[in-house]
Design a protein around this motif. Sequence first.
Motif, PDB file in Angstrom:
ATOM      1  N   ILE A  52       0.817  -1.207   0.000  1.00 33.25           N
ATOM      2  CA  ILE A  52       0.000   0.000   0.000  1.00 33.25           C
ATOM      3  C   ILE A  52       0.859   1.267   0.000  1.00 33.25           C
ATOM      4  N   ASN A  91       0.386   4.067  -2.811  1.00 31.46           N
ATOM      5  CA  ASN A  91      -0.023   5.434  -2.493  1.00 31.46           C
ATOM      6  C   ASN A  91       0.958   6.474  -3.018  1.00 31.46           C
ATOM      7  N   ARG A 148      -6.822   2.656  -8.588  1.00 34.99           N
ATOM      8  CA  ARG A 148      -7.344   2.212  -7.276  1.00 34.99           C
ATOM      9  C   ARG A 148      -8.420   1.153  -7.445  1.00 34.99           C
ATOM     10  N   SER A 174      -8.248  -2.635  -6.137  1.00 32.82           N
ATOM     11  CA  SER A 174      -9.278  -3.147  -5.233  1.00 32.82           C
ATOM     12  C   SER A 174      -9.842  -4.470  -5.730  1.00 32.82           C
ATOM     13  N   GLU A 218      -6.544  -3.460  -0.491  1.00 34.63           N
ATOM     14  CA  GLU A 218      -7.485  -2.595   0.206  1.00 34.63           C
ATOM     15  C   GLU A 218      -6.895  -1.194   0.366  1.00 34.63           C
ATOM     16  N   ASP A 244      -6.397   2.462   1.886  1.00 37.66           N
ATOM     17  CA  ASP A 244      -6.501   2.995   3.235  1.00 37.66           C
ATOM     18  C   ASP A 244      -6.909   4.462   3.184  1.00 37.66           C
ATOM     19  N   ASP A 245      -6.925   5.111   4.337  1.00 38.87           N
ATOM     20  CA  ASP A 245      -7.370   6.501   4.389  1.00 38.87           C
ATOM     21  C   ASP A 245      -6.457   7.422   3.585  1.00 38.87           C
ATOM     22  N   THR A 251      -4.967   6.717   0.816  1.00 41.90           N
ATOM     23  CA  THR A 251      -5.353   6.595  -0.594  1.00 41.90           C
ATOM     24  C   THR A 251      -6.497   7.553  -0.915  1.00 41.90           C
ATOM     25  N   TYR A 252      -7.502   7.569  -0.075  1.00 42.54           N
ATOM     26  CA  TYR A 252      -8.670   8.423  -0.331  1.00 42.54           C
ATOM     27  C   TYR A 252      -8.328   9.902  -0.176  1.00 42.54           C
ATOM     28  N   LYS A 271     -16.565   3.927   5.060  1.00 39.60           N
ATOM     29  CA  LYS A 271     -15.438   3.152   5.588  1.00 39.60           C
ATOM     30  C   LYS A 271     -14.915   3.705   6.914  1.00 39.60           C
ATOM     31  N   PHE A 292     -13.350   6.492   7.492  1.00 38.49           N
ATOM     32  CA  PHE A 292     -12.036   7.094   7.359  1.00 38.49           C
ATOM     33  C   PHE A 292     -12.035   8.576   7.768  1.00 38.49           C
TER      34      PHE A 292
END
Length: 494
Positions: A398, A402, A421, A425, A430, A432-433, A435-436, A462, A464
């Motif tokens: 991850i 990222n 992404r 997925s 998965e 994570d925060d 990424t978003y 999620k 986050f």
Amino acid sequence: MSFKKKLPLPLLKKLDKAPSPPSPPPVPPLPDPPPTPLTPLPTLTLTPTSQQSHLFHFLQTHFKSKPITPHNLLHFLKSKLHYHPLFSHYDLLIFNWASTIDSFRHDHSTFEWMTRTLAITNRFLELTSLLAFMSANPCPCSTGIFSCPRIEPIFQFSINAYCKVGKLDDALVAFDTMKKLIDGKPSVNVYNVLINGCVKCGFHDKGISVYNRMLKDRVKPDVFTFNILISSYCKNNMFGSALELFKEMREKGCSPNVVSFNTLIKGFFRERKFDEGVKMAYEMIDLGCQFSSVTCEILVDGLSRENKVLEACNLLIDFSRKGILPCKFDFCGLVDKLCEKKNVDAALYLLDELWRNGNVPSLISCTTLIEGLRKMGKREESFKLMERMLKENIVSDIVTFNCLLQDLCNVGRTVDADKLRLLASSKGLEADDMTYYTLVNGYTREGKWKEGEVLVDEMLDKEFIPDLATYNRLMDGLCKSRSSSTQHFTCVRR
């Protein structure tokens, strides 16, 4: 104040009248065992005296009703005495005690168990005595013109044990004793154990002496014999002698294996004869010898240490095109060397060529190359490599993922980053925060508020987003980007 509770009188009368339970029938006494005399322990000197009596009782318990034979003695030693917390170290004592019984004679099963036990527990003085006893009292199946077939394996195990602890003189004595007991010549395996023991202990000349003795005894050496001696020659800086022995090996009709070639290639590289080492690898291919990952590691590491990284690349590419590069060979070290020298184009070409020919790179090789491409500012190449990895089910970690998304968002390619992404997925990575947050900030800078709001909603699902202030900050940024791109709508704070 203490008092006793008394039973009522009617209950006492009932108890007096209640019938007593029937007594069990008398058990007939066990018949006395037949008088089988158990030979006393003549050499048993145990302290304290109570332990001596306990051991004697322990023996009587197991042998009072049956005569002692090699079979039941072996069962007693293996299953009873070996696991006893007090008497297990008296195994040799019991073994010697059984030898004093007139009606008993050890066979190869008890000899083999005792020698292995003494060797494993490092009781080499006792082992030497036992081998001498075995020589003087051979196995019952040796009576006749043929010796017991288990003599050689018993001595081979003992010789190997002597060599492991550096007792070469004892090993040679055991070897000479064995030669007198067996029929015919010793097997090549026993010679190999002895030669290897000499070499491992640093006595190269003794190993050569055993080899010459082997030839004098007309025992044909095998590939293991030659490999041991070739390796010893190379370690003692006698590479010319190693080559001569390699020629002798082939003249005697013994085909070299992958260990033979690996040892010589490493020797050539140690002598800084890189061209000869590479030629030896190709000779190995021509002879149809199986190419191993160790061979590739020797070649790649040897060339890389001498700054011949590009030659190592070309060598692997040629092996891959010939279809002989082992599938499990990981060329991560070579990719790392190329990236250190900022030659990421050659690393990418190497990875692409090997991948195209069926040599799938490892995850570490791919992520190492992605980091190298990112440092050189080659975002497009790193993006395509990550996409190819995911399509081939090579899932990145991850952190690397990222960082690559951040690079794409920084150059206004948040849409491509978001597509990556979704692909990741679907392959099990998965987000994570981080990424978003990276994608939302990218959409905010590009004025794509609709796509950003979708991601913020996913972040809410999620969990986050830790608090309302963070949510408002994200939405404020999206609203500002929306108002700057379109002047016809007003932002409504949620």
